[in-house]
Write a protein that holds these residues in place. Sequence first.
Motif, PDB file in Angstrom:
ATOM      1  N   ARG A 149       0.820  -1.212   0.000  1.00 23.51           N
ATOM      2  CA  ARG A 149       0.000   0.000   0.000  1.00 23.51           C
ATOM      3  C   ARG A 149       0.859   1.269   0.000  1.00 23.51           C
ATOM      4  N   ASP A 150       2.092   1.183  -0.427  1.00 23.33           N
ATOM      5  CA  ASP A 150       3.005   2.327  -0.461  1.00 23.33           C
ATOM      6  C   ASP A 150       3.211   2.949   0.920  1.00 23.33           C
ATOM      7  N   LEU A 151       3.259   2.110   1.930  1.00 20.74           N
ATOM      8  CA  LEU A 151       3.486   2.562   3.299  1.00 20.74           C
ATOM      9  C   LEU A 151       4.806   1.981   3.797  1.00 20.74           C
ATOM     10  N   PRO A 152       5.609   2.770   4.488  1.00 18.61           N
ATOM     11  CA  PRO A 152       6.884   2.233   4.983  1.00 18.61           C
ATOM     12  C   PRO A 152       6.666   1.209   6.095  1.00 18.61           C
ATOM     13  N   LYS A 153       7.548   0.238   6.144  1.00 17.52           N
ATOM     14  CA  LYS A 153       7.544  -0.741   7.225  1.00 17.52           C
ATOM     15  C   LYS A 153       8.320  -0.131   8.384  1.00 17.52           C
ATOM     16  N   LEU A 154       7.666   0.063   9.508  1.00 19.53           N
ATOM     17  CA  LEU A 154       8.321   0.651  10.667  1.00 19.53           C
ATOM     18  C   LEU A 154       9.291  -0.353  11.263  1.00 19.53           C
ATOM     19  N   LYS A 155      10.478   0.111  11.575  1.00 15.64           N
ATOM     20  CA  LYS A 155      11.534  -0.784  12.028  1.00 15.64           C
ATOM     21  C   LYS A 155      11.788  -0.700  13.532  1.00 15.64           C
ATOM     22  N   ARG A 156      11.257   0.316  14.176  1.00 16.06           N
ATOM     23  CA  ARG A 156      11.506   0.524  15.604  1.00 16.06           C
ATOM     24  C   ARG A 156      10.383   1.372  16.193  1.00 16.06           C
ATOM     25  N   GLU A 157      10.501   1.714  17.446  1.00 20.60           N
ATOM     26  CA  GLU A 157       9.474   2.521  18.106  1.00 20.60           C
ATOM     27  C   GLU A 157       9.444   3.954  17.562  1.00 20.60           C
ATOM     28  N   VAL A 158      10.626   4.512  17.309  1.00 21.84           N
ATOM     29  CA  VAL A 158      10.725   5.875  16.785  1.00 21.84           C
ATOM     30  C   VAL A 158      11.375   5.805  15.410  1.00 21.84           C
ATOM     31  N   ASN A 159      10.625   6.207  14.393  1.00 21.35           N
ATOM     32  CA  ASN A 159      11.072   6.148  12.999  1.00 21.35           C
ATOM     33  C   ASN A 159      11.174   7.581  12.490  1.00 21.35           C
ATOM     34  N   ASP A 160      12.373   8.124  12.513  1.00 26.62           N
ATOM     35  CA  ASP A 160      12.612   9.537  12.203  1.00 26.62           C
ATOM     36  C   ASP A 160      13.081   9.687  10.762  1.00 26.62           C
ATOM     37  N   TYR A 161      12.149   9.639   9.827  1.00 26.32           N
ATOM     38  CA  TYR A 161      12.482   9.716   8.412  1.00 26.32           C
ATOM     39  C   TYR A 161      12.767  11.145   7.944  1.00 26.32           C
ATOM     40  N   GLU A 162      12.545  12.134   8.817  1.00 24.18           N
ATOM     41  CA  GLU A 162      12.889  13.518   8.477  1.00 24.18           C
ATOM     42  C   GLU A 162      14.193  13.954   9.140  1.00 24.18           C
ATOM     43  N   PHE A 163      14.815  13.082   9.898  1.00 26.89           N
ATOM     44  CA  PHE A 163      16.081  13.379  10.581  1.00 26.89           C
ATOM     45  C   PHE A 163      15.951  14.617  11.475  1.00 26.89           C
ATOM     46  N   SER A 172       6.988  13.072   3.358  1.00 26.56           N
ATOM     47  CA  SER A 172       5.851  13.147   2.442  1.00 26.56           C
ATOM     48  C   SER A 172       4.967  11.927   2.653  1.00 26.56           C
ATOM     49  N   ILE A 173       3.770  11.983   2.095  1.00 24.87           N
ATOM     50  CA  ILE A 173       2.837  10.869   2.235  1.00 24.87           C
ATOM     51  C   ILE A 173       2.620  10.151   0.905  1.00 24.87           C
ATOM     52  N   GLY A 174       3.566  10.327   0.010  1.00 26.55           N
ATOM     53  CA  GLY A 174       3.548   9.601  -1.258  1.00 26.55           C
ATOM     54  C   GLY A 174       2.301   9.850  -2.077  1.00 26.55           C
ATOM     55  N   LYS A 175       1.650   8.778  -2.467  1.00 24.61           N
ATOM     56  CA  LYS A 175       0.472   8.873  -3.330  1.00 24.61           C
ATOM     57  C   LYS A 175      -0.793   9.281  -2.568  1.00 24.61           C
ATOM     58  N   TYR A 176      -0.719   9.296  -1.244  1.00 27.57           N
ATOM     59  CA  TYR A 176      -1.876   9.687  -0.444  1.00 27.57           C
ATOM     60  C   TYR A 176      -2.165  11.178  -0.620  1.00 27.57           C
ATOM     61  N   THR A 177      -3.428  11.540  -0.492  1.00 23.85           N
ATOM     62  CA  THR A 177      -3.813  12.951  -0.528  1.00 23.85           C
ATOM     63  C   THR A 177      -4.332  13.414   0.830  1.00 23.85           C
ATOM     64  N   ASP A 178      -4.590  12.485   1.740  1.00 25.27           N
ATOM     65  CA  ASP A 178      -5.142  12.792   3.058  1.00 25.27           C
ATOM     66  C   ASP A 178      -4.165  12.313   4.131  1.00 25.27           C
ATOM     67  N   PHE A 179      -3.598  13.256   4.879  1.00 25.91           N
ATOM     68  CA  PHE A 179      -2.606  12.931   5.899  1.00 25.91           C
ATOM     69  C   PHE A 179      -3.194  12.036   6.987  1.00 25.91           C
ATOM     70  N   ASP A 180      -4.420  12.339   7.427  1.00 25.56           N
ATOM     71  CA  ASP A 180      -5.047  11.547   8.475  1.00 25.56           C
ATOM     72  C   ASP A 180      -5.221  10.091   8.044  1.00 25.56           C
ATOM     73  N   GLN A 181      -5.660   9.878   6.823  1.00 21.02           N
ATOM     74  CA  GLN A 181      -5.838   8.512   6.323  1.00 21.02           C
ATOM     75  C   GLN A 181      -4.492   7.811   6.205  1.00 21.02           C
ATOM     76  N   PHE A 182      -3.468   8.562   5.788  1.00 22.56           N
ATOM     77  CA  PHE A 182      -2.122   7.999   5.722  1.00 22.56           C
ATOM     78  C   PHE A 182      -1.698   7.495   7.099  1.00 22.56           C
ATOM     79  N   ALA A 183      -1.911   8.315   8.143  1.00 22.30           N
ATOM     80  CA  ALA A 183      -1.510   7.950   9.502  1.00 22.30           C
ATOM     81  C   ALA A 183      -2.258   6.710   9.991  1.00 22.30           C
ATOM     82  N   ILE A 184      -3.550   6.648   9.723  1.00 23.74           N
ATOM     83  CA  ILE A 184      -4.363   5.501  10.131  1.00 23.74           C
ATOM     84  C   ILE A 184      -3.883   4.244   9.407  1.00 23.74           C
ATOM     85  N   ASP A 185      -3.706   4.348   8.102  1.00 30.52           N
ATOM     86  CA  ASP A 185      -3.267   3.195   7.310  1.00 30.52           C
ATOM     87  C   ASP A 185      -1.861   2.744   7.712  1.00 30.52           C
ATOM     88  N   LEU A 186      -0.977   3.703   7.991  1.00 32.30           N
ATOM     89  CA  LEU A 186       0.387   3.382   8.410  1.00 32.30           C
ATOM     90  C   LEU A 186       0.369   2.586   9.710  1.00 32.30           C
TER      91      LEU A 186
END
Length: 181
Positions: free
Chosen positions: A45-59, A91-105
Amino acid sequence: MKLIFQIILLAFLTISGCKSKHVNESESRSEAPKVVFTEFDLGERDLPKLKREVNDYEFIFTPEQLEKLTLIIRDFEKETTNQIAVVSIDSIGKYTDFDQFAIDLSNYNGVGQKEKDNGLTIVFSKNLKKIRISTGYGTEKILTDEICKNVIDRTIIPEFKNGEYYNGIEKGITELIAKWK
């Protein structure tokens, strides 16, 4: 036999193609490398696989801050079995709704124990200026949408506005944990 050979070849190419860049403390955080998710990092679903408790993809966080947040979350999970994930994302990739991205993630990564549905995911983006707290059904019986919204509005956002992303997340997690116990 061909399948085994193909898997070994794919693994070799993946490993040999990976390079890491060491970021000196003296380098600006804005010069940190961009995270680009490859087909191996993203699920169906174009969602990253979380690898740990804190995933800081923005550094955003320092290594010390990452460690401190991780310890807070792990200690809470040991005490209660409740699970928390924190994700900063550019970014949320192909998603247009941040809230839905967060729920799906959160759902895609199975934050929380399935039988208890006791997960909570904080997804935020400095770049997009968005934040969402996503809770499992078991969690939302205690941490309602109203409580989560208040934590965002009164605790996290004021710190974010001052550029204090770590303080915002740490204070937010601490407040959520206090209400969740």
